[in-house]
Design a protein around this motif. Structure first.
Motif, short mmCIF file in Angstrom:
data_model
loop_
_atom_site.label_atom_id
_atom_site.label_comp_id
_atom_site.label_asym_id
_atom_site.label_seq_id
_atom_site.Cartn_x
_atom_site.Cartn_y
_atom_site.Cartn_z
N CYS A 55 -32.12 0.12 -2.75
CA CYS A 55 -30.84 0.43 -2.81
C CYS A 55 -29.92 1.15 -3.22
O CYS A 55 -29.55 0.38 -4.75
CB CYS A 55 -29.20 -0.53 -1.87
SG CYS A 55 -28.28 0.33 -1.16
N PRO A 56 -29.48 2.50 -3.75
CA PRO A 56 -29.07 3.16 -5.10
C PRO A 56 -27.85 2.43 -5.37
O PRO A 56 -27.19 1.86 -4.53
CB PRO A 56 -28.75 4.36 -4.18
CG PRO A 56 -29.38 4.54 -2.88
CD PRO A 56 -30.08 3.30 -2.30
N ALA A 57 -27.48 2.39 -6.36
CA ALA A 57 -25.76 1.60 -6.73
C ALA A 57 -24.70 2.39 -6.30
O ALA A 57 -24.99 3.76 -6.04
CB ALA A 57 -25.98 2.04 -8.46
N GLY A 58 -23.94 2.14 -5.78
CA GLY A 58 -22.72 2.23 -6.07
C GLY A 58 -22.62 2.15 -3.82
O GLY A 58 -22.17 2.45 -3.14
N GLN A 59 -24.04 1.87 -3.32
CA GLN A 59 -23.79 1.80 -2.12
C GLN A 59 -25.18 0.52 -0.97
O GLN A 59 -25.30 -0.13 -1.72
CB GLN A 59 -25.12 2.95 -1.68
CG GLN A 59 -24.80 4.84 -1.69
CD GLN A 59 -25.99 5.45 -0.77
OE1 GLN A 59 -26.81 6.05 -1.95
NE2 GLN A 59 -25.72 6.25 -0.27
N GLN A 60 -24.33 0.31 -0.16
CA GLN A 60 -24.75 -0.65 0.43
C GLN A 60 -25.63 -0.49 1.72
O GLN A 60 -24.29 0.38 2.76
CB GLN A 60 -23.98 -1.89 0.47
CG GLN A 60 -23.94 -3.31 1.11
CD GLN A 60 -22.81 -4.11 0.75
OE1 GLN A 60 -21.77 -3.69 1.01
NE2 GLN A 60 -22.44 -5.60 1.30
N ASP A 92 -28.14 5.81 8.55
CA ASP A 92 -29.56 5.69 8.59
C ASP A 92 -30.49 5.91 7.85
O ASP A 92 -32.18 5.92 7.45
CB ASP A 92 -29.99 6.60 10.33
CG ASP A 92 -28.99 6.12 11.77
OD1 ASP A 92 -28.26 5.17 11.74
OD2 ASP A 92 -29.19 6.94 12.74
N ALA A 93 -30.46 7.22 7.26
CA ALA A 93 -30.37 8.06 5.92
C ALA A 93 -31.58 7.26 5.03
O ALA A 93 -32.37 6.63 4.80
CB ALA A 93 -29.90 9.10 5.82
N LEU A 94 -30.29 5.77 4.98
CA LEU A 94 -29.95 5.34 3.54
C LEU A 94 -30.83 4.46 3.92
O LEU A 94 -31.94 3.63 3.17
CB LEU A 94 -28.77 4.33 3.17
CG LEU A 94 -28.52 3.82 2.52
CD1 LEU A 94 -29.52 4.61 1.10
CD2 LEU A 94 -27.22 2.41 2.76
N PHE A 95 -31.30 4.23 5.25
CA PHE A 95 -31.80 3.27 5.85
C PHE A 95 -33.48 2.93 5.63
O PHE A 95 -34.82 2.60 5.51
CB PHE A 95 -31.78 2.33 7.49
CG PHE A 95 -31.23 0.73 7.00
CD1 PHE A 95 -31.32 -0.26 7.38
CD2 PHE A 95 -29.38 1.21 7.50
CE1 PHE A 95 -30.85 -1.94 7.55
CE2 PHE A 95 -29.07 -0.33 7.26
CZ PHE A 95 -29.48 -1.42 7.58
N ASN A 96 -33.72 4.73 6.27
CA ASN A 96 -34.98 5.05 6.27
C ASN A 96 -35.39 5.54 4.70
O ASN A 96 -36.70 4.95 4.94
CB ASN A 96 -34.91 7.00 6.34
CG ASN A 96 -34.61 6.38 8.13
OD1 ASN A 96 -36.20 6.44 8.89
ND2 ASN A 96 -34.21 6.04 9.25
#
Length: 581
Positions: free
Chosen positions: A295-300, A259-263
Motif C-alpha cells: 500500500c502506498p504511503a499515506g493510504q490505507q 477498489d482501484a487501490l485493492f486491485n
C-alpha cells in the motif's frame, strides 16, 4: 418426494407436468441439507445433480438461480444494471432507481410477489427477491425507495453450494415491432458506440469493480472505465494520457478509489511478494502481510470502504477472472492454492513509483520477521436447539437462532420474572415450572427437583444449547462456526534414538500461517522445523520441530502474538528448568 412435487406445483403453477417431472425427478438422487443464514434462520436446501434447486424458509419454497437458468420465465422478472449485481451479492436490497424501465412496461405484480432479477441485456436471472410494493405502487412512488427484498443471488453462499457455474446468456424477449427495430438499430451501430454488456465468460465481461453506480433523484448513471492494460496498447502520447488519467481519478468516488487501490496492491503483491513456494497461503496472511506492505504511503486498505465489503468477495472476483484459485483447506479457513503468474493482468501490471523490485524482493525475504499479527477476536455463541425452543419462543427466538451468553442470560432472567418464578422465600432460587422442567432437567430429576439456584439454572441452559463460536480476523468480516473452537494443540512425540519433537496443530484456525510459524521457530531455536500433513485428515498440516520447544512456543504465542492461554493446549508439557538429564 411426492409431497415436494405437490408443494412445487402449488408454489409455481407456471410449470407444466413435463417440466415438473424434469424438475423433481422420480429416480435421480435428491439430497436435503440444512444451513443457517447470518441472521440465524434455518434454511432447508434441496440438491439435485450437486446443485441447489430449491430452498425453504418458514415452509415457503423459493427457486435458486440454478433453477431459474433452466426455467427463466418461472417468475416475473425485473432488470437492473450489471454493476448492481455486486451490491446485491453483498447483501443489499434492490432499490427502485436501479430498476430498468422497459418500453413494454413492468410485469404486473402485487406486494409480496416472488420475482426474479435479471441484468440488462441478459434474460438469465441473477437474484431471487420479494416485491415490497405492487407495480402500481412503484410507479406511483416515482420509482423511488426499496422495490425488492433480495433473498438469494448469484455469487452468494447458497450459489457456492453448487458447481459455481456462470449465468447463461439468454437473449431478451422482443415483444413488439418497435423493440425489434430498436434492436436492429443497435446491431447496426454496434462498433460505433461502446455498449456495456454482460457475458457469462469472465474474460469477456467488463470488471464489476471498474463500474460505478450513481443515483441522482430517479435516474441511474452507469459509468464504465476501460482497464489500464487495454489502454496501454493504444498509448501514443504519454503526457496526454497522464492528464486524462489524473482527471479520471479525480472524478472517481471514494469507493471506486478504494477498489482501484485493492486491485493495485493485489497485483503488486502477486508480482513482487508471493512465490510459488509460499503456496498454499492463508488469505488472511496474504492480505495482512503482502497486500498491506504494497500500500502506498499515506493510504490505507479498508475492505469495508470498497464495493466488495468482504475480502473473500474480492478474491472470488479474482478467481472468476482465473488469476488465482482459493480453497477451504480446513473448515472455515481459506487459502490461496494456485496463482496464474502468466495471466495478462499480472504481466501487464507495472510496479508503482517508489517501489523497486530489489526492495520488493528484500521485503519478501523479511516478511515473516516484519509482519504484524493481530490475534482474532473469539466470541462463544449459542444456537437454540429444538428442545430449548419452548423456553426461548416467548422472546421471539426459534430453532437455530444464534445468541451470545449475555443475551441468553437476559432472556432467561426475563422469562423467570415474567412468569413470576422467583422463589418468594429465598430469591436465590427459581421455581421450576413445566417448561423449565422439560428443557433443563433430566428424566431422573424431574420428580425430585422443584427449585434451582440462579447459577445452576443458567449453566444448565448454556449446556443444553448448541455451541457455536464467532471468529473475527483483523480487517475481515466475522465468521460463525459450529462447535467450540479447537485450541492450538502442542504435543511432544518421541522419535528414533530417543529424540523428541514438538508438534503444533490448529494454527490456521487462529489466522497463523504454519509455514511462517515454522520459519520463525527455526530461526529462534536453531533447530530443524518442517511442515507435515496431519494423519487422518485431508489438506491439513502441522508444524514439527526438533526438541522440546514449548518454552519458546509459549513466549511467542502468549507474549508476541497475545493469544489467550485458554486457546493453547499442552503448555504444561514444557521441560522443567534447571534439570538436566
Amino acid at each position: 418426494r411426492r409431497k415436494l412435487r405437490t408443494d412445487v406445483a402449488a408454489a409455481f403453477p407456471n410449470l407444466s407436468a413435463e417440466q415438473l417431472t424434469e424438475f423433481i425427478p422420480n429416480k435421480e438422487e435428491l439430497n436435503v441439507i440444512k444451513i443457517y443464514s447470518h441472521k440465524g434462520e434455518a434454511v432447508t436446501v434441496y440438491m439435485n445433480n450437486r446443485n441447489p434447486i430449491l430452498f425453504e424458509i418458514e415452509k415457503a419454497l423459493y427457486p435458486t438461480v440454478y433453477t431459474l437458468w433452466v426455467y427463466p420465465d418461472l417468475l416475473p422478472a425485473f432488470s437492473t444494471w450489471p454493476p448492481v449485481l455486486q451490491k446485491l451479492a453483498g447483501g443489499a436490497d434492490l432499490m427502485l432507481p436501479g430498476v430498468v424501465v422497459p418500453s413494454s412496461g413492468f410485469p404486473q405484480v402485487e406486494r409480496g410477489t416472488l420475482c426474479a432479477v435479471t441484468l440488462l441485456g441478459n434474460r438469465a436471472p441473477v437474484a431471487v427477491a420479494v416485491a415490497t410494493m405492487s407495480t402500481a405502487e412503484m410507479l406511483a412512488a416515482g420509482m423511488k425507495g426499496k422495490g425488492f427484498a433480495v433473498l438469494h443471488t448469484y455469487l452468494d453462499h447458497l450459489w457456492e453450494y453448487g458447481d459455481k457455474s456462470y449465468p447463461p446468456t439468454l437473449a431478451p424477449l422482443v415483444t413488439n415491432s418497435a423493440e425489434k427495430e430498436s434492436a436492429e438499430d443497435q446491431e447496426e451501430t454496434e462498433g460505433k458506440q461502446p455498449v456495456i454488456s454482460f457475458s457469462a465468460d469472465p474474460s469477456q465481461h467488463v470488471d464489476i469493480g471498474d463500474l460505478s453506480l450513481k443515483e441522482r433523484d430517479t435516474c441511474t448513471i452507469v459509468m464504465g472505465k476501460e482497464e489500464l492494460h487495454e489502454n496501454r496498447a493504444a498509448e501514443t502520447d504519454e503526457d496526454a494520457n497522464t492528464e486524462v488519467q489524473q482527471e479520471a481519478e479525480d472524478s472517481r468516488t471514494p469507493q471506486e478509489q478504494m477498489d482501484a487501490l485493492f486491485n493495485q496492491c493485489f497485483f503488486h503483491a502477486l508480482k513482487c511478494k508471493v512465490k510459488k513456494s509460499d503456496l498454499p497461503l492463508l488469505t488472511s496472511t496474504f492480505l495482512r502481510t503482502h497486500m498491506f506492505s504494497c500500500c502506498p504511503a499515506g493510504q490505507q486498505l479498508d475492505i469495508k470502504k470498497s464495493s466488495y465489503k468482504k475480502f473473500s468477495k474480492f478474491l472470488q472476483c479474482m478467481q472468476q477472472q482465473k488469476i488465482l484459485q482459493v480453497k477451504e483447506l480446513s473448515k472455515g479457513v481459506e487459502s490461496i492454492v494456485e496463482v496464474d503468474w502468466k495471466h495478462p493482468d499480472i504481466r501487464a501490471f507495472a510496479v508503482p513509483e517508489g517501489f523497486s523490485s530489489a526492495s520488493a524482493a528484500q521485503d519478501s525475504k523479511n516478511e515473516n520477521r516484519g509482519q504484524v499479527y493481530h490475534a482474532p477476536e473469539i466470541i462463544p455463541l449459542y444456537g437454540v436447539s429444538a428442545k430449548m425452543v419452548p423456553l426461548f419462543q416467548e422472546s421471539g427466538h426459534k430453532k437455530g437462532s444464534i445468541l451470545s451468553s449475555s443475551e441468553v442470560r437476559n432472556i432467561v432472567v426475563n422469562y423467570v420474572k415474567t412468569n413470576e418464578l422467583v422463589d418468594e422465600t429465598n430469591k436465590n432460587f427459581v421455581k421450576v415450572n413445566a417448561i423449565l422442567c422439560d428443557c433443563l432437567l433430566d428424566k431422573s430429576e424431574q420428580d425430585e427437583i422443584l427449585n434451582l439456584k440462579w447459577d445452576d439454572l443458567l449453566s444448565r441452559c448454556l449446556e443444553r444449547l448448541q455451541p457455536l463460536h464467532q471468529v473475527t480476523f483483523f480487517g475481515q468480516e466475522p465468521i460463525v462456526r459450529k462447535g467450540n473452537i479447537e485450541p492450538i494443540d502442542i504435543t511432544i512425540a518421541q522419535r528414533s534414538s530417543n529424540k523428541k519433537v514438538t508438534i503444533i496443530k490448529n494454527l490456521e484456525l487462529y489466522g497463523l500461517d504454519p509455514q511462517c510459524v515454522a520459519n520463525i521457530l527455526q530461526q529462534k531455536v536453531q533447530a530443524s522445523a518442517t511442515i507435515t500433513p496431519i494423519p487422518g485428515t485431508k489438506d491439513r498440516v502441522q508444524v514439527q520441530i526438533q526438541g522440546n520447544q514449548i518454552h519458546h512456543l509459549a513466549k511467542m504465542l502468549l507474549e508476541e502474538y497475545q493469544l489467550p492461554r485458554k486457546y493453547i493446549q499442552g503448555l504444561e508439557k514444557a521441560p522443567k528448568l534447571g534439570r538436566k538429564k
